[in-house]
Design an enzyme around this catalytic site. Structure first.
Site, PDB file in Angstrom:
ATOM      1  N   HIS A 563      11.535   9.903   5.619  1.00 53.06           N
ATOM      2  CA  HIS A 563      10.229   9.336   5.286  1.00 53.06           C
ATOM      3  C   HIS A 563       9.945   8.090   6.135  1.00 53.06           C
ATOM      4  O   HIS A 563       8.895   7.984   6.782  1.00 53.06           O
ATOM      5  CB  HIS A 563      10.191   8.976   3.799  1.00 53.06           C
ATOM      6  CG  HIS A 563       8.888   8.392   3.346  1.00 53.06           C
ATOM      7  ND1 HIS A 563       7.939   9.119   2.665  1.00 53.06           N
ATOM      8  CD2 HIS A 563       8.376   7.147   3.473  1.00 53.06           C
ATOM      9  CE1 HIS A 563       6.892   8.352   2.400  1.00 53.06           C
ATOM     10  NE2 HIS A 563       7.147   7.141   2.870  1.00 53.06           N
ATOM     11  N   GLU A 564      10.881   7.154   6.129  1.00 50.04           N
ATOM     12  CA  GLU A 564      10.658   5.914   6.867  1.00 50.04           C
ATOM     13  C   GLU A 564      10.583   6.166   8.373  1.00 50.04           C
ATOM     14  O   GLU A 564       9.812   5.515   9.088  1.00 50.04           O
ATOM     15  CB  GLU A 564      11.753   4.897   6.535  1.00 50.04           C
ATOM     16  CG  GLU A 564      11.807   4.484   5.072  1.00 50.04           C
ATOM     17  CD  GLU A 564      10.510   3.878   4.565  1.00 50.04           C
ATOM     18  OE1 GLU A 564       9.683   3.427   5.391  1.00 50.04           O
ATOM     19  OE2 GLU A 564      10.294   3.867   3.340  1.00 50.04           O
ATOM     20  N   HIS A 567       7.111   7.097   9.429  1.00 54.85           N
ATOM     21  CA  HIS A 567       6.263   5.945   9.739  1.00 54.85           C
ATOM     22  C   HIS A 567       6.567   5.424  11.138  1.00 54.85           C
ATOM     23  O   HIS A 567       5.656   5.079  11.902  1.00 54.85           O
ATOM     24  CB  HIS A 567       6.509   4.831   8.724  1.00 54.85           C
ATOM     25  CG  HIS A 567       5.899   5.081   7.382  1.00 54.85           C
ATOM     26  ND1 HIS A 567       4.561   5.332   7.195  1.00 54.85           N
ATOM     27  CD2 HIS A 567       6.454   5.116   6.142  1.00 54.85           C
ATOM     28  CE1 HIS A 567       4.315   5.501   5.912  1.00 54.85           C
ATOM     29  NE2 HIS A 567       5.444   5.381   5.252  1.00 54.85           N
ATOM     30  N   HIS A 570       4.984   7.559  13.755  1.00 56.50           N
ATOM     31  CA  HIS A 570       3.551   7.292  13.809  1.00 56.50           C
ATOM     32  C   HIS A 570       3.276   6.093  14.715  1.00 56.50           C
ATOM     33  O   HIS A 570       2.337   6.106  15.533  1.00 56.50           O
ATOM     34  CB  HIS A 570       3.051   7.026  12.385  1.00 56.50           C
ATOM     35  CG  HIS A 570       1.561   7.058  12.248  1.00 56.50           C
ATOM     36  ND1 HIS A 570       0.925   6.833  11.051  1.00 56.50           N
ATOM     37  CD2 HIS A 570       0.572   7.279  13.141  1.00 56.50           C
ATOM     38  CE1 HIS A 570      -0.383   6.913  11.207  1.00 56.50           C
ATOM     39  NE2 HIS A 570      -0.621   7.178  12.469  1.00 56.50           N
TER      40      HIS A 570
END
Length: 749
Positions: A563-564, A567, A570
């Site tokens: 998940h991290e 980011h 992105h």
């Protein structure tokens, strides 16, 4: 105009049964474990193996780290390469130097009178925003994460200085007037790139949200209240605490709890149980006595009066800010530039999602009730599931269903280094980039535990930097987090030339133009770019000293890291000339989409085949073990989704109070939401809202996690044309309602 472009940190909420879900399709379950990928390039293979070893072997990391020490001696290079930050007091020098630069640039913008001057105004204002964010974002990270309290204090002071100046710029009418004049000149507008036009619209909208059209007194009020929100919000987030940190019981009443844990808690026959943290979670899952569970549950869900008071002060300040800015509620103000657009649209989404989720929740509760009725005491409400029963009977249910997986079975295939190795291999397949370990210089990292990874594309170009601070240490927050320390921005030759004859603390004009942080020249355009720079924070246990056993991650830990890193991807892939539109500088209710989508990759069979090997034997992970765990995860998915919906509803209620109406009784609102919509009601006397840290960073937009999860499900399943649906094109109420109908359960299309 100048926004603080921070993606609010993701933090765990202990009351939820779990925060993140891995999603895998039923079709994938039937596939065999695929063969591992091969990497034949010598340099790539070396980097690939080194990446795993720097996380899995402390001895190897110590040797790796010493290379830079031998090369440059022990003189500090400055935190993140910024030579201002060799000592804590350098933060104030850095802030003051940045303020001087900003003031000169503001004077230049306000003096523009020619068409040629107006053509460059968007880039100058984006540059102004970038300079402020360089200090604010870095200071925010350091004050939260640096182990040295002197650095924390210095960063806090620098943050306050720059944040106050930013709020003043946001209400400077001259900047707004100049930008609007530029946008109104056809020749200027035609000269702007699409990025420049987009940034101009963003800045004009931000000026409007900052009460720019109001009288001087109202604008001053806006600045004062904004500063108050930053101060109170930070205090709330940093000081959340329970009303009762510990509860004492006779050790005999902890029957069912892990004996080793009980022994650690017990002295002279009395057990002192923490009311928050992992021990409280274990207690609620294992202790047989429902009265003990109830007492722990209530304490676990009751924040201190000081925490609740800070939250209410934050909500009150936001309501006053909305009134000054001319919005009916703070929710309307916060959502005006989001995909949802209005609180009404968010509520449509949440109500549709709740309706979709409710049948699954009822099925799950019936399973728990069947189990409870078989052994419940007559004085423990035998025909209903109470809030303090849920974890206990869920744990028992899952234990009965679990046939092959012991707690450490999957973890043996999930060493920290191998997961990072797998992420790098996945990025190579998806995006043509890889993670390459690089030695940090003395003083570059905030602790020697930090691993620096350079992001390299398939042509060998440096495109980003990721600092990984993944091991636990005393005083470190246990919450996983992603910080964007710097976004992409083109650095013109003229900007670099400005430093050729000006005093600065760096070795070259280019370093001065980028504050010493990573930069690279684009091989095609020849333009210099400041590179996206990211910090990933986790709290994984470190291996025992002298042990060859690496840090082994749990199923949830792997989800968290994916998940991290979503980011981070992105940010690192978002190369733009203007930093206002780079990476995570996007609508908050879109920012979680890449990270949620990355969770889907975590346990897909083909992805696991790239990396999941037993840390000791090298044996490939049998996928049927993962599939069994995924099936278990589904058994509580409804309850977890409902919990997230309730928090999003609570967030909307808190920020839906008419602007300027005064204080909110946050506890009364909390119970009203849960009494109205929850399948299992909260006990009287609880006040969990004082632990709701997201209220600062995600005020009025907490629904984003659910919204992006619903979209990510559709993206993952590649439903043709869904994002081209006319109902979704412009956002708003109908679009939000439609996405809510999609639900967040896997397998839904």
């Amino acid at each position: 105009m100048i926004r603080r472009f921070k993606r609010p940190r993701w933090t765990c909420v202990q009351c939820l049964y779990a925060q993140r879900r891995a999603n895998a399709t039923s079709a994938a379950a039937a596939r065999p474990s695929p063969a591992p990928a091969t990497f034949t390039t010598a340099d790539n293979d070396h980097d690939d193996q080194t990446l795993r070893r720097i996380f899995d072997s402390q001895h190897f990391w110590d040797e790796f780290l010493q290379k830079s020490r031998h090369q440059v001696g022990h003189k500090s290079a400055g935190l993140l390469g910024n030579r201002y930050l060799m000592q804590p007091e350098g933060f104030q020098t850095y802030a003051q130097a940045t303020l001087l630069k900003c003031q000169k640039l503001v004077e230049k913008i306000l003096a523009v009178e020619t068409v040629e001057g107006y053509k460059g105004i968007v880039r100058d204002m984006d540059r102004l925003s970038d300079w402020l964010c360089r200090v604010i974002d870095l200071a925010d990270f350091v004050r939260m994460s640096h182990p040295d309290r002197r650095f924390q204090a210095a960063a806090t002071a620098a943050y306050a200085t720059m944040f106050e100046y930013m709020n003043k710029l946001n209400t400077t009418t001259g900047l707004n007037d100049q930008l609007k004049r530029a946008a109104a000149i056809p020749e200027v507008l035609e000269s702007w790139s699409e990025e420049e036009k987009t940034v101009a619209n963003i800045l004009i909208r931000d000026f409007s949200k900052s009460a720019i059209d109001l009288p001087d007194g109202a604008r001053n009020d806006f600045v004062e209240i904004s500063n108050e929100i930053a101060k109170v919000g930070s205090q709330f987030e940093a000081n959340m605490a329970p009303e009762k940190p510990y509860i004492n019981f006779s050790s005999s009443r902890l029957r069912g709890m892990d004996p080793t844990v009980v022994k650690r808690l017990t002295r002279f026959g009395t057990s002192t149980v923490p009311t928050t943290g992992s021990t409280a979670v274990i207690a609620l899952r294992q202790i047989e006595d429902p009265d003990v569970r109830r007492e722990i549950y209530v304490a676990n869900r009751t924040a201190s009066k000081a925490s609740v008071k800070r939250l209410e002060k934050l909500l009150n300040a936001r309501s006053r800010l909305a009134k000054v800015a001319g919005y009916p509620t703070y929710g309307h103000m916060a959502l005006s530039d989001k995909m949802a657009q209005t609180p009404e649209a968010v509520n449509q989404f949440l109500e549709a999602l709740l309706a979709d989720t409710r049948p699954q929740v009822q099925e799950e509760l019936q399973d728990l009730l069947d189990l409870k009725e078989s052994d419940a005491r007559s004085d423990n409400f035998p025909h209903r599931i109470n809030a303090w029963d849920r974890d206990y009977y869920t744990s028992r249910l899952l234990s009965g269903l679990q046939t092959r997986i012991r707690p450490d079975t999957l973890a043996a295939f999930f060493s920290l280094g191998s997961v990072l190795q797998g992420l790098s291999r996945l990025f190579t397949h998806l995006y043509g980039i890889r993670l390459v370990p690089r030695e940090t210089l003395p003083g570059e990292a905030w602790t020697d535990d930090v691993r620096r990874l350079d992001v390299i594309d398939d042509s060998g170009n440096h495109i980003a930097v990721v600092y990984c601070d993944l091991f636990s240490r005393p005083g470190k927050s246990p919450n996983p987090a992603h910080f964007t320390l710097r976004c992409s921005r083109a650095i013109s030759d003229a900007e670099v030339a400005e430093y050729a004859h000006a005093p600065h603390a760096f070795a070259s004009p280019l370093e001065a133009a980028t504050d010493g942080m990573a930069a690279a020249r684009d091989p095609v355009s020849g333009t210099f770019y400041q590179l996206p720079t990211i910090a990933l924070i986790c709290d994984f246990p470190r291996p025992a000293k002298g042990s060859t056993r690496p840090t082994l991650l749990s199923f949830r830990d792997v989800q968290t890291l994916f998940h991290e890193m979503g980011h981070a991807a992105h940010s690192m892939l978002g190369r733009t000339e203007l930093q206002n539109v780079s990476g995570t500088r996007c609508a908050t209710d879109f920012a979680e989409l890449p990270s949620v989508l990355m969770e889907h990759f975590a346990f897909a069979p083909k992805v696991l085949g790239l990396w999941a090997r037993h840390w000791e034997t090298g044996k490939a992970l049998p996928y049927e073990l993962v599939q069994e765990r995924l099936e278990l995860e589904k058994r509580t998915q409804g309850a977890e989704t409902e919990a997230q919906i309730l928090l999003a509803m609570l967030d909307q209620r808190y920020h839906g109070v008419p602007a300027g109406e005064g204080s909110v009784d946050s506890t009364a609102v909390y119970h009203d939401v849960f009494d109205t919509f929850a399948s299992v009601h909260e006990p009287a006397g609880t006040a969990w809202q004082g632990f709701f840290g997201h209220m600062y960073g995600y005020g009025a937009v907490y629904y984003s996690y659910l919204f992006d999860r619903a979209i990510a499900n559709r993206v993952w399943k590649c439903v043709a044309g869904v994002l081209g649906d006319e109902r979704l094109e412009h956002g708003g109420e109908e679009a939000m309602k439609e996405v809510g109908r999609w639900g967040v359960r896997e397998g839904r299309i």
